[in-house]
Design a protein around this motif. Structure first.
Motif, PDB file in Angstrom:
ATOM      1  N   GLY A   1      -9.922  37.360  -9.429  1.00  0.00           N
ATOM      2  CA  GLY A   1     -11.219  38.006  -9.569  1.00  0.00           C
ATOM      3  C   GLY A   1     -11.234  39.068 -10.663  1.00  0.00           C
TER       4      GLY A   1
ATOM      5  N   SER B   1      -7.627  34.608  -4.790  1.00  0.00           N
ATOM      6  CA  SER B   1      -8.980  34.895  -5.267  1.00  0.00           C
ATOM      7  C   SER B   1      -9.144  36.357  -5.639  1.00  0.00           C
ATOM      8  CB  SER B   1     -10.012  34.492  -4.200  1.00  0.00           C
ATOM      9  OG  SER B   1      -9.820  35.223  -3.007  1.00  0.00           O
ATOM     10  N   LEU B   2      -8.467  37.245  -4.915  1.00  0.00           N
ATOM     11  CA  LEU B   2      -8.540  38.671  -5.236  1.00  0.00           C
ATOM     12  C   LEU B   2      -7.922  38.949  -6.608  1.00  0.00           C
ATOM     13  CD1 LEU B   2      -7.646  40.377  -1.842  1.00  0.00           C
ATOM     14  CD2 LEU B   2      -9.747  40.683  -3.128  1.00  0.00           C
TER      15      LEU B   2
ATOM     16  N   LEU C   1     -16.962  33.502 -14.060  1.00  0.00           N
ATOM     17  CA  LEU C   1     -17.552  33.700 -12.734  1.00  0.00           C
ATOM     18  C   LEU C   1     -18.407  32.510 -12.323  1.00  0.00           C
ATOM     19  CD1 LEU C   1     -18.604  37.477 -12.919  1.00  0.00           C
ATOM     20  CD2 LEU C   1     -16.618  36.484 -11.784  1.00  0.00           C
TER      21      LEU C   1
ATOM     22  N   ALA D   1     -15.043  39.749  -5.792  1.00  0.00           N
ATOM     23  CA  ALA D   1     -13.684  39.261  -5.540  1.00  0.00           C
ATOM     24  C   ALA D   1     -13.162  39.768  -4.198  1.00  0.00           C
ATOM     25  CB  ALA D   1     -12.757  39.687  -6.668  1.00  0.00           C
TER      26      ALA D   1
ATOM     27  N   CYS E   1     -18.287  42.439 -10.291  1.00  0.00           N
ATOM     28  CA  CYS E   1     -17.276  41.387 -10.312  1.00  0.00           C
ATOM     29  C   CYS E   1     -16.154  41.692  -9.320  1.00  0.00           C
ATOM     30  CB  CYS E   1     -16.712  41.246 -11.727  1.00  0.00           C
ATOM     31  SG  CYS E   1     -15.178  40.334 -11.836  1.00  0.00           S
TER      32      CYS E   1
ATOM     33  N   LEU F   1     -21.447  38.378  -7.662  1.00  0.00           N
ATOM     34  CA  LEU F   1     -21.042  37.653  -8.863  1.00  0.00           C
ATOM     35  C   LEU F   1     -22.229  37.352  -9.767  1.00  0.00           C
ATOM     36  CD1 LEU F   1     -18.380  35.179  -7.394  1.00  0.00           C
ATOM     37  CD2 LEU F   1     -18.007  37.359  -8.558  1.00  0.00           C
TER      38      LEU F   1
ATOM     39  N   THR G   1     -16.397  30.222 -10.239  1.00  0.00           N
ATOM     40  CA  THR G   1     -16.282  30.702  -8.864  1.00  0.00           C
ATOM     41  C   THR G   1     -17.556  30.422  -8.069  1.00  0.00           C
ATOM     42  OG1 THR G   1     -14.830  32.472  -9.636  1.00  0.00           O
ATOM     43  CG2 THR G   1     -15.780  32.722  -7.438  1.00  0.00           C
TER      44      THR G   1
END
Length: 309
Positions: A108, A104-105, A263, A141, A137, A292, A266
């Protein structure tokens, strides 16, 4: 002219949000069929996508054959690989080997990479105007990653490279798909999605022998039935409807905004995850959610100001 541009931005964001609603469901698929491997899920989903696209394309096949060239077929195969087959394979395996936090990092940064490339387009908004949005953003992340740091992984280095590969793959897809759509105004976004589905389904067929030779576990009939329903459901929701909404958005928004729209996937993946786990979000997850949302609104505001100046 300016009023029409503002209207296009609002419509594009709504289409992007709609794509996120359906794309977020993809993250639930592995939870619904945990007995199956990532590659099986990739092949099942995209094979169903290809079959559905073929059925929908048959009535207009004579028209589609006349409107696409060999060059566009190559583009479709490349985009199908970058945005579907390769990306989803890298993503699912990155999560398994590197963990949710690491993956996810890395992913992101998708809005950052796409926005940087988009800022080089003619008449694009200056990148310095997007830093507030991109900062939100990145903060989101890191919040997601920090919350998931308890996830243990036995192969973090391999997971890192897979996540970086997924980042590069989807960045190339977002940029290439947006520019392909701008070059092909005679093709509707629905037709482009069906053609992408055919290309993706073809690639899924090529992967079937690999699945057969690498899979050792036998599954009972009821598990195969559930797998089939999940694959078809995800293909309809994410690949047919979600991709169509994304393509519509790509024609309305500048490339510097296209990356931001991922985004929404997510955001809705987080919401679906909370509902699936029947729990309220943790503080860091709430912070990620807020960051986000702020990133998207900040991006929209920056583009509105750019159009008005």
């Amino acid at each position: 002219m300016v009023k029409e541009a503002h209207s296009s931005i609002i419509s594009g964001v709504l289409f992007g949000a709609g794509a996120g609603v359906f794309w977020g469901l993809v993250f639930l698929a592995p939870e619904l069929v945990p007995e199956f491997t990532s590659l099986q899920l990739v092949v099942g989903r995209f094979l169903a996508y290809g079959v559905i696209s073929l059925i929908l394309a048959i009535p207009k096949w004579s028209y589609l054959k006349k409107t696409i060239s060999l060059s566009e077929i190559r583009t479709l195969l490349c985009l199908a690989l970058l945005g579907n087959t390769l990306y989803y394979t890298l993503l699912s395996n990155a999560v398994k080997l590197g963990g949710i936090a690491l993956t996810s990092l890395i992913l992101g940064f998708l809005p950052v990479t796409v926005s940087i490339i988009g800022s080089r387009d003619a008449e694009a908004i200056a990148l310095r105007r997007l830093w507030p949005s991109l900062s939100f953003c990145i903060a989101g992340a890191f919040c997601i990653g920090a919350q998931a740091l308890t996830t243990r992984s036995g192969h973090p280095v391999t997971g890192l490279f897979l996540a970086l590969g997924a980042l590069a793959s989807w960045t190339a897809y977002a940029v290439g798909n947006s520019r392909a759509l701008s070059r092909l105004p005679h093709l509707s976004v629905h037709d482009w999605n069906l053609l992408t589905g055919l290309a993706t389904g073809f690639q899924a067929v090529l992967l079937i022998p690999i699945v057969v030779f690498t899979t050792r576990n036998a599954h009972p009939f009821n598990e195969w039935m559930q797998f089939s329903l999940v694959a078809i459901g995800v293909a309809l929701a994410a690949s047919i409807i979600g991709n169509a909404l994304w393509n519509r958005m790509s024609r309305l928004l500048p490339l510097t905004m296209v990356g931001q729209m991922i985004l929404f996937e997510t955001l809705f993946a987080l919401i679906y995850g909370f509902l699936w786990e029947k729990r309220w979000p943790h503080p860091l997850e709430i912070m990620a959610f807020i960051a986000l949302v702020a990133s998207v609104f900040s991006c929209v505001r920056s583009h509105h100001r750019h159009l008005s100046s």
